[in-house]
Design a protein around this motif. Structure first.
Motif, PDB file in Angstrom:
ATOM      1  N   PHE A 259       1.360   1.325 -15.282  1.00  0.00           N
ATOM      2  CA  PHE A 259       1.321  -0.084 -14.884  1.00  0.00           C
ATOM      3  C   PHE A 259       0.200  -0.507 -15.670  1.00  0.00           C
ATOM      4  O   PHE A 259       0.326  -1.851 -16.150  1.00  0.00           O
ATOM      5  CB  PHE A 259       1.430  -0.474 -13.478  1.00  0.00           C
ATOM      6  N   GLU A 260      -0.919  -0.035 -15.689  1.00  0.00           N
ATOM      7  CA  GLU A 260      -1.889  -0.687 -16.479  1.00  0.00           C
ATOM      8  C   GLU A 260      -1.869  -1.053 -17.790  1.00  0.00           C
ATOM      9  O   GLU A 260      -2.163  -2.172 -18.384  1.00  0.00           O
ATOM     10  CB  GLU A 260      -3.282   0.466 -16.268  1.00  0.00           C
TER      11      GLU A 260
ATOM     12  N   ARG B 233       2.528  -8.396  -8.851  1.00  0.00           N
ATOM     13  CA  ARG B 233       1.570  -9.262  -8.806  1.00  0.00           C
ATOM     14  C   ARG B 233       0.177  -8.841  -7.946  1.00  0.00           C
ATOM     15  O   ARG B 233      -0.959  -8.879  -8.175  1.00  0.00           O
ATOM     16  CB  ARG B 233       2.188 -10.625  -7.831  1.00  0.00           C
ATOM     17  N   GLU B 234       0.523  -8.161  -6.738  1.00  0.00           N
ATOM     18  CA  GLU B 234      -0.689  -7.338  -6.200  1.00  0.00           C
ATOM     19  C   GLU B 234      -1.296  -6.524  -6.685  1.00  0.00           C
ATOM     20  O   GLU B 234      -2.635  -6.235  -6.786  1.00  0.00           O
ATOM     21  CB  GLU B 234      -0.042  -6.918  -4.662  1.00  0.00           C
ATOM     22  N   GLN B 235      -0.404  -5.604  -7.540  1.00  0.00           N
ATOM     23  CA  GLN B 235      -1.132  -4.400  -8.146  1.00  0.00           C
ATOM     24  C   GLN B 235      -2.362  -4.996  -9.143  1.00  0.00           C
ATOM     25  O   GLN B 235      -3.159  -4.285  -9.594  1.00  0.00           O
ATOM     26  CB  GLN B 235      -0.133  -3.580  -8.619  1.00  0.00           C
ATOM     27  N   ALA B 236      -1.683  -6.115  -9.905  1.00  0.00           N
ATOM     28  CA  ALA B 236      -2.360  -6.537 -11.043  1.00  0.00           C
ATOM     29  C   ALA B 236      -3.726  -7.270 -10.405  1.00  0.00           C
ATOM     30  O   ALA B 236      -4.903  -7.115 -10.789  1.00  0.00           O
ATOM     31  CB  ALA B 236      -1.683  -7.703 -11.632  1.00  0.00           C
ATOM     32  N   GLN B 237      -3.462  -7.852  -9.157  1.00  0.00           N
ATOM     33  CA  GLN B 237      -4.645  -8.476  -8.693  1.00  0.00           C
ATOM     34  C   GLN B 237      -5.724  -7.305  -8.214  1.00  0.00           C
ATOM     35  O   GLN B 237      -7.071  -7.526  -8.183  1.00  0.00           O
ATOM     36  CB  GLN B 237      -4.299  -9.296  -7.543  1.00  0.00           C
ATOM     37  N   ALA B 238      -5.212  -6.193  -7.807  1.00  0.00           N
ATOM     38  CA  ALA B 238      -6.020  -5.208  -7.135  1.00  0.00           C
ATOM     39  C   ALA B 238      -6.910  -4.606  -8.483  1.00  0.00           C
ATOM     40  O   ALA B 238      -7.849  -4.039  -7.963  1.00  0.00           O
ATOM     41  CB  ALA B 238      -5.187  -3.979  -6.660  1.00  0.00           C
TER      42      ALA B 238
ATOM     43  N   ASN C 162       1.247 -11.537 -16.461  1.00  0.00           N
ATOM     44  CA  ASN C 162       1.819 -12.341 -17.651  1.00  0.00           C
ATOM     45  C   ASN C 162       3.248 -12.539 -17.216  1.00  0.00           C
ATOM     46  O   ASN C 162       4.044 -11.853 -18.231  1.00  0.00           O
ATOM     47  CB  ASN C 162       1.416 -11.656 -18.865  1.00  0.00           C
ATOM     48  N   ALA C 163       3.456 -13.074 -16.426  1.00  0.00           N
ATOM     49  CA  ALA C 163       5.072 -13.142 -15.823  1.00  0.00           C
ATOM     50  C   ALA C 163       5.358 -14.405 -16.788  1.00  0.00           C
ATOM     51  O   ALA C 163       5.701 -15.481 -16.363  1.00  0.00           O
ATOM     52  CB  ALA C 163       5.137 -13.627 -14.545  1.00  0.00           C
TER      53      ALA C 163
END
Length: 309
Positions: free
Chosen positions: A185-186, A207-212, A218-219
């Motif tokens: 995902f990174e 979204r949560e994984q990106a914030q973490a 970039n949706a």
């Protein structure tokens, strides 16, 4: 306070015709009887329903509110009549299912077909909803069964594991990532992402994984339906995370490639939920037995996301 259907239908007729005379004629009532019904109803409710004018009547806000409920009542009565009449044709039950898009795209259709074949006397209704909406529909009595992905948002539901599932990645065949079979995902965070609308499980989870990770998701585009996502990916407008089964199908139809998403959270379960009660209705119990023969209880995650699909 009792409200009879004849008077309610009269109110609806007057509101639509803007005339007590024409409303009475439509409902086959004498004008004097119709006027008395309206006056009695206004006195009973304590509000004015119509403003009398030279060329007819104009509904008040109270009347418009009442009319909305009358129309809803008509819809419910129509559904009631249709469902009861089905018993005369051999239908012995009606199962209302609210399911998320992923389960409908991956596994639910085949199981519904098998259940319908085994129980032809049971009519099945299926509605595509977000997982949060599906849970609420069952908790509030608007559906009998919900099929969704975790987390469990309402403790009024009893739940079981239905099917394991996994998220995959879809990229254009000419994309830089297409040379790989697996991606993290990174790595996806460096590209524009195409996903379902806000509230969809994968979208909120990403979204949560990106914030973490201290990153921004970039949706670029959010649409309804996996087919639309696949076509946008093929057009080169971004990459997408979606359930593995439809991703595999799209890779055979469109100029896209399916990649394995390596992150642990890509593995998830579809959950079947019903209203918590001592004894399930026979139709619901048969469905649970068919789809969850082991009756493995679903456990709520320790850190649930806010919304899901």
């Amino acid at each position: 306070m009792r409200l009879d259907l004849t008077t309610l239908n009269l109110v609806l007729a007057i509101e639509q015709t803007r005339s007590i005379t024409r409303g009475a004629e439509r409902e086959h009532l004498a004008l004097a009887a119709a006027s008395k019904r309206v006056s009695d109803l206004e006195a009973r409710l304590g509000v004015q329903l119509f403003e009398r004018r030279a060329r007819g009547v104009e509904p008040t806000e109270a009347c418009r509110a009442l009319v909305r409920h009358i129309r809803s009542l008509h819809a419910s009565l129509h559904a009631l009549e249709s469902e009861v009449m089905e018993f005369a044709r051999g239908i012995k039950g009606h199962l209302r299912i609210a399911a998320n898009a992923g389960s409908i795209a991956e596994c639910l259709p085949a199981d519904l077909a098998a259940f319908s074949q085994a129980h032809p006397q049971i009519r099945i209704s299926l509605e595509d909803q977000t997982s949060a909406e599906a849970q609420a529909a069952v908790a509030e009595g608007r559906a009998d069964v919900a099929v969704f992905t975790a987390p469990l948002l309402d403790n009024r539901l009893q739940t079981w594991i239905y099917r394991p599932a996994r998220l995959a990645v879809l990229v254009p065949r000419a994309h830089a990532l297409a040379r790989q079979e697996t991606v993290s995902f990174e790595a996806l965070l460096d590209y524009d992402l195409i996903g379902l609308h806000a509230g969809a499980a994968a979208q909120e989870l990403m979204r949560e994984q990106a914030q973490a990770r201290g990153r921004t998701l970039n949706a670029r585009l959010q649409v309804r339906g996996f087919d639309a996502i696949a076509q946008l990916v093929e057009a080169g407008l971004g990459v997408a995370v979606l359930p593995e089964a439809p991703a595999e199908r799209f890779a055979k139809v469109f100029e896209v490639k399916r990649l394995r998403l390596s992150d642990d959270w890509a593995q998830r379960d579809y959950v079947l939920g019903v209203a918590r009660q001592e004894r399930l209705p026979t139709v619901v119990q048969r469905f649970v037995d068919a789809l969850c023969p082991g009756h493995q209880e679903a456990k709520a995650p320790t850190a649930p996301i806010k919304t899901t699909r």
